[in-house]
Design a protein around this motif. Structure first.
Motif, PDB file in Angstrom:
ATOM      1  N   GLN A 119       0.720  -1.156   0.069  1.00 29.01           N
ATOM      2  CA  GLN A 119       0.121   0.165   0.007  1.00 29.01           C
ATOM      3  C   GLN A 119       0.824   1.346  -0.058  1.00 29.01           C
ATOM      4  N   TYR A 120       1.816   1.398   0.818  1.00 30.69           N
ATOM      5  CA  TYR A 120       2.716   2.453   0.937  1.00 30.69           C
ATOM      6  C   TYR A 120       3.455   2.477  -0.383  1.00 30.69           C
ATOM      7  N   TYR A 121       4.190   1.458  -0.632  1.00 33.20           N
ATOM      8  CA  TYR A 121       4.894   1.217  -1.800  1.00 33.20           C
ATOM      9  C   TYR A 121       4.458   2.055  -3.105  1.00 33.20           C
ATOM     10  N   THR A 122       2.990   1.647  -3.399  1.00 36.92           N
ATOM     11  CA  THR A 122       2.291   2.063  -4.442  1.00 36.92           C
ATOM     12  C   THR A 122       2.156   3.682  -4.124  1.00 36.92           C
ATOM     13  N   PHE A 123       1.884   4.030  -3.074  1.00 34.53           N
ATOM     14  CA  PHE A 123       1.556   5.673  -2.717  1.00 34.53           C
ATOM     15  C   PHE A 123       2.960   6.094  -3.056  1.00 34.53           C
ATOM     16  N   ARG A 124       4.034   5.715  -2.699  1.00 36.53           N
ATOM     17  CA  ARG A 124       5.440   6.299  -2.721  1.00 36.53           C
ATOM     18  C   ARG A 124       5.834   6.436  -4.329  1.00 36.53           C
ATOM     19  N   THR A 125       5.558   5.153  -4.854  1.00 39.02           N
ATOM     20  CA  THR A 125       5.751   5.145  -6.327  1.00 39.02           C
ATOM     21  C   THR A 125       5.301   6.290  -7.194  1.00 39.02           C
ATOM     22  N   ASN A 126       3.807   6.451  -6.937  1.00 32.74           N
ATOM     23  CA  ASN A 126       3.149   7.293  -7.534  1.00 32.74           C
ATOM     24  C   ASN A 126       3.029   8.741  -7.251  1.00 32.74           C
ATOM     25  N   LEU A 127       3.748   8.964  -6.034  1.00 36.28           N
ATOM     26  CA  LEU A 127       3.748  10.296  -5.334  1.00 36.28           C
ATOM     27  C   LEU A 127       4.067  11.619  -6.393  1.00 36.28           C
ATOM     28  N   PRO A 128       5.096  11.399  -7.054  1.00 36.08           N
ATOM     29  CA  PRO A 128       5.439  12.347  -8.145  1.00 36.08           C
ATOM     30  C   PRO A 128       4.224  12.684  -9.283  1.00 36.08           C
ATOM     31  N   TYR A 129       3.623  11.725  -9.572  1.00 35.69           N
ATOM     32  CA  TYR A 129       2.627  12.023 -10.760  1.00 35.69           C
ATOM     33  C   TYR A 129       1.124  12.618  -9.864  1.00 35.69           C
ATOM     34  N   MET A 130       1.147  12.135  -8.723  1.00 34.40           N
ATOM     35  CA  MET A 130       0.078  12.739  -8.070  1.00 34.40           C
ATOM     36  C   MET A 130       0.248  14.267  -7.551  1.00 34.40           C
ATOM     37  N   ALA A 131       1.538  14.591  -7.413  1.00 33.49           N
ATOM     38  CA  ALA A 131       1.959  16.003  -6.844  1.00 33.49           C
ATOM     39  C   ALA A 131       1.567  16.873  -8.351  1.00 33.49           C
ATOM     40  N   LEU A 132       1.922  16.364  -9.509  1.00 30.59           N
ATOM     41  CA  LEU A 132       1.778  17.145 -10.880  1.00 30.59           C
ATOM     42  C   LEU A 132      -0.035  17.213 -10.877  1.00 30.59           C
ATOM     43  N   LEU A 133      -0.704  16.260 -10.447  1.00 31.95           N
ATOM     44  CA  LEU A 133      -2.117  16.302 -10.391  1.00 31.95           C
ATOM     45  C   LEU A 133      -2.689  17.449  -9.614  1.00 31.95           C
ATOM     46  N   LEU A 139      -5.288  24.647 -11.475  1.00 30.41           N
ATOM     47  CA  LEU A 139      -4.980  25.298 -12.577  1.00 30.41           C
ATOM     48  C   LEU A 139      -6.010  24.909 -13.975  1.00 30.41           C
ATOM     49  N   LEU A 140      -6.555  23.924 -13.885  1.00 29.17           N
ATOM     50  CA  LEU A 140      -7.545  23.531 -14.833  1.00 29.17           C
ATOM     51  C   LEU A 140      -8.572  23.893 -14.330  1.00 29.17           C
ATOM     52  N   ARG A 141      -8.963  24.193 -13.222  1.00 29.24           N
ATOM     53  CA  ARG A 141     -10.449  24.671 -12.661  1.00 29.24           C
ATOM     54  C   ARG A 141     -10.428  26.228 -13.246  1.00 29.24           C
ATOM     55  N   ARG A 142      -9.193  26.934 -13.057  1.00 28.49           N
ATOM     56  CA  ARG A 142      -9.136  28.249 -13.564  1.00 28.49           C
ATOM     57  C   ARG A 142      -9.447  28.232 -15.132  1.00 28.49           C
ATOM     58  N   VAL A 143      -8.848  27.509 -16.000  1.00 29.13           N
ATOM     59  CA  VAL A 143      -9.266  27.584 -17.289  1.00 29.13           C
ATOM     60  C   VAL A 143     -10.582  27.196 -17.650  1.00 29.13           C
ATOM     61  N   TRP A 144     -11.422  26.325 -16.836  1.00 33.05           N
ATOM     62  CA  TRP A 144     -12.672  26.259 -16.905  1.00 33.05           C
ATOM     63  C   TRP A 144     -13.453  27.212 -16.594  1.00 33.05           C
ATOM     64  N   ASN A 145     -13.081  28.199 -15.451  1.00 34.04           N
ATOM     65  CA  ASN A 145     -13.936  29.241 -15.023  1.00 34.04           C
ATOM     66  C   ASN A 145     -13.696  30.053 -16.327  1.00 34.04           C
ATOM     67  N   ALA A 146     -12.672  30.305 -16.911  1.00 35.71           N
ATOM     68  CA  ALA A 146     -12.377  31.280 -17.653  1.00 35.71           C
ATOM     69  C   ALA A 146     -13.198  31.066 -19.074  1.00 35.71           C
ATOM     70  N   VAL A 147     -13.474  29.678 -19.372  1.00 32.33           N
ATOM     71  CA  VAL A 147     -14.197  29.405 -20.254  1.00 32.33           C
ATOM     72  C   VAL A 147     -15.832  29.483 -19.875  1.00 32.33           C
ATOM     73  N   HIS A 148     -16.258  29.244 -18.829  1.00 34.38           N
ATOM     74  CA  HIS A 148     -17.534  29.280 -18.344  1.00 34.38           C
ATOM     75  C   HIS A 148     -17.403  30.445 -17.219  1.00 34.38           C
ATOM     76  N   PRO A 149     -17.462  31.238 -17.430  1.00 35.79           N
ATOM     77  CA  PRO A 149     -17.432  32.410 -16.457  1.00 35.79           C
ATOM     78  C   PRO A 149     -18.728  32.891 -15.916  1.00 35.79           C
ATOM     79  N   VAL A 150     -18.609  33.250 -14.542  1.00 37.07           N
ATOM     80  CA  VAL A 150     -19.980  33.737 -13.994  1.00 37.07           C
ATOM     81  C   VAL A 150     -20.307  35.074 -14.549  1.00 37.07           C
ATOM     82  N   PRO A 151     -21.731  35.161 -14.825  1.00 34.19           N
ATOM     83  CA  PRO A 151     -22.074  36.545 -15.626  1.00 34.19           C
ATOM     84  C   PRO A 151     -21.497  37.735 -14.677  1.00 34.19           C
TER      85      PRO A 151
END
Length: 629
Positions: A119-133, A139-151
């Protein structure tokens, strides 16, 4: 003189910052603000908690002769504990060859790392990719908010204007729902369709079944899903195709039909996490939360609790966020999907109720603070470093998983191997929970912290359960424990009903974790170990000892030592060595007089540690904080 003050400030600032990292407020504002009070700034005096705390506050003991003796014990015992675990992990130990295969080259020069825990080995191995996520998702939410802005006219409005809040809710949940679909496909490939099918059936149960049948239908369906996921191994497409085509098992040898071959191909494209069913248990809790929150909302649609209590919807207490039903139109499939598969909390939690999720999406929580989130991230990094150091120097996990001959270890070695094993279990659970909560905080949602205290800072079975996987404990309270009537020990019948309630709760907890006998035994052991503490509270009420506080403290500490030993035994059975392993450990300790002598010495050391735990809680009471754990 001025330079002297400047130097003093320079020295104190790093210490002050380090202290603030380990402040309860940094970990979770829920620990310092009552759940019934909206979050306020640092000048919040917390009158409610202080009124309770003043009744039990005692003068500080940190500088008394008694505690100076305890400090001396700590200086001797703690290094000795680490040395024993390190000593049996060295290559010079004659048993090293038995667990060497479970070690890998580590990042500390000259040291290997224990990778025996998958369990920990899986978490440790994937930690760099999860950090990127963690960075990519907000950041992707900011893009979404720009495309679908509040009036524009609502963007300029105050946050607590209803129209602006509704616009924020739509914007955030639409992004969460869209990201949920992408996230499911990336994680589980074609198995995402199975998850969506389960979600759709559960949603139909809540919204289409007659009201009085919703709770029963919800529980039956979701418990069946837990068992079916396990027994059917995630419903392989190959097996589904064989059922549809009537293809017998022999066809797998002589040749497969086109549909079966397609099923096999789909099974091979199961995304990053092919076995989706092993992580789905946490989603089941959210499905139940949605259905029951919706069910309870049906009784309160005639009047708004917020209007009735004249509350500010943008500044609700946590209790009001959880208890106040969402608006009828909020229980739509988009919001349901966004909540059930909310990216930061999907894999491991912490768990947040549907009502709380909707409230936080509508109004940004006042508890969110960039400096506090930064400190929380630093705290996560320090915990990760601690785990890495332990795994590089103490190979207790590898030893316990290599079928050791416990008779070749001394009682001290056996006990401390078990003790550090529990700490590794605690850390391997703490790290994913804290990482995903950090991701959620960065994204603008504040879920509960799962771990209140270090596993070594617990002496009460009841309090330990409240503070271990805290969001799950709160979920159990809301959806099982309170609906079953809670607890009462006023009469024998009440006590019997309470014990039965505990058994129901912990049977569900054990089966929810996994369908294994050792976990079921663990769940029942926890209930059994509750009983001595409850009985002690009835037989030795604090009011009768008010004139003898020191004697009462010593008496409580003796009982707490027994509690600690029972908690260690229960958790070793459930999550480490199982019942047979615990039996071997106990036999190894009691095989001769030296083991009995060590047990007495260990209990004395636990007595000292628990006295320090008592004083830690007293220092919290003096600050008006009562964590109840």
């Amino acid at each position: 003189m001025a330079s002297s003050h400047g130097g003093s400030r320079g020295r104190s600032c790093p210490l002050s910052f380090l202290s603030s990292i380990y402040d309860l407020e940094t970990l979770d504002t829920r620990f310092t603000t009552p759940s019934s009070v909206p979050y306020r700034a640092a000048n919040d005096k917390r009158e409610g908690d202080r009124a309770v705390a003043d009744k039990r506050v005692e003068p500080p003991k940190w500088r008394t002769p008694e505690f100076y003796f305890y400090y001396l014990v700590f200086l001797v015992v703690v290094p000795y504990m680490f040395w024993v675990a390190y000593d049996v992990s060295r290559p010079s130990d004659p048993r090293y060859y038995k667990f060497q295969k479970r070690l890998r080259d580590g990042w500390i020069p000259g040291r290997k790392i224990d990778v025996s825990d998958a369990q920990y080995y899986t978490f440790r191995t994937n930690l760099p990719y999860m950090a990127l996520l963690l960075v990519f998702h907000p950041l992707l939410r900011r893009v979404w908010n720009a495309v679908h802005p509040v009036p524009p006219e609502l963007r300029a409005a105050r946050a607590n204007v209803p129209e602006a809040a509704e616009a924020r809710l739509r914007q955030r949940t639409s992004y969460d729902a869209a990201f949920a679909l992408f996230f499911l496909v990336a994680l589980h490939g074609f198995s995402a369709a199975k998850i969506l099918a389960i979600l759709a059936i559960n949603y139909r149960l809540a919204t289409s079944v007659p009201k009085r049948y919703i709770p029963a239908a919800t529980w039956v369906f979701n418990i069946c899903v837990l068992f079916a996921n396990e027994l059917c191994s995630g419903y392989k497409y190959r097996e589904i195709a064989r059922l549809l085509t009537g293809s017998p098992a022999e066809n797998l040898v002589t040749g497969t039909s086109g549909l079966v071959a397609l099923g096999e191909w789909m099974d091979r494209h199961g995304g990053l996490i092919n076995r989706w069913e092993i992580l789905f248990n946490i989603t089941v809790l959210r499905l139940i939360s949605f259905n029951l929150d919706y069910y309870w909302s049906l009784d309160r649609r005639a009047s708004s609790p917020i209007e009735k209590k004249q509350l500010d919807p943008a500044n609700l207490s946590e209790r009001d966020r959880i208890a106040t039903p969402a608006a009828p139109h909020d229980y739509c499939f988009r919001n349901y999907l966004a909540y059930a598969i909310y990216g930061p909390l999907y894999l491991t939690g912490p768990i947040i109720t549907f009502n709380d999720y909707i409230s936080q999406q509508r109004y940004r929580p006042a508890t969110l603070s960039t400096p506090r989130t930064l400190k929380y991230g630093i705290r996560f990094a320090l915990v990760l470093l601690a785990m890495e150091l332990i795994l590089h120097y103490d190979y207790v996990g590898a030893i316990s998983k290599s079928r050791p001959d416990w008779s070749s270890y001394t009682p001290a070695q056996i006990s401390l191997l078990a003790f550090f094993n529990l700490h590794i279990i605690w850390l391997k659970l703490l790290l994913p929970w804290r990482f995903f909560r950090l991701w959620s905080l960065v994204d603008g949602v504040d879920p509960p912290e799962n771990m209140v205290r270090c596993v070594s800072n617990n002496y009460s079975t009841l309090s330990f359960w409240r503070g271990w996987h805290r969001s799950y404990y709160r979920w159990l309270l809301r959806y099982i424990y309170i609906p079953l009537g809670g607890s009462s020990f006023r009469t024998g019948l009440d006590a019997a009903r309470t014990v039965l309630t505990y058994l129901v709760v912990f049977t569900f907890v054990a089966l929810w974790h996994d369908i294994k006998l050792n976990l079921l035994i663990w769940g029942w052991l926890v209930v059994v170990f509750f009983l001595p503490e409850i009985a002690a509270g009835v037989l030795f009420p604090p009011k009768k000892w008010e004139s003898r506080p020191t004697a009462y403290r010593m008496l409580c500490c003796v009982g707490a030592v027994g509690n600690v030993l029972m908690m260690m035994a229960a958790n070793l059975v459930g999550f480490a060595v199982g019942l047979d392993g615990l039996e071997s450990i106990v036999k190894g300790i009691f095989r001769d007089y030296s083991g009995l002598a060590f047990l007495i010495t260990a209990c004395a050391a636990l007595f000292v540690g628990i006295q320090v735990m008592f004083e830690i809680r007293q220092s919290e009471y003096r600050r008006g904080i009562n964590l109840k754990c």
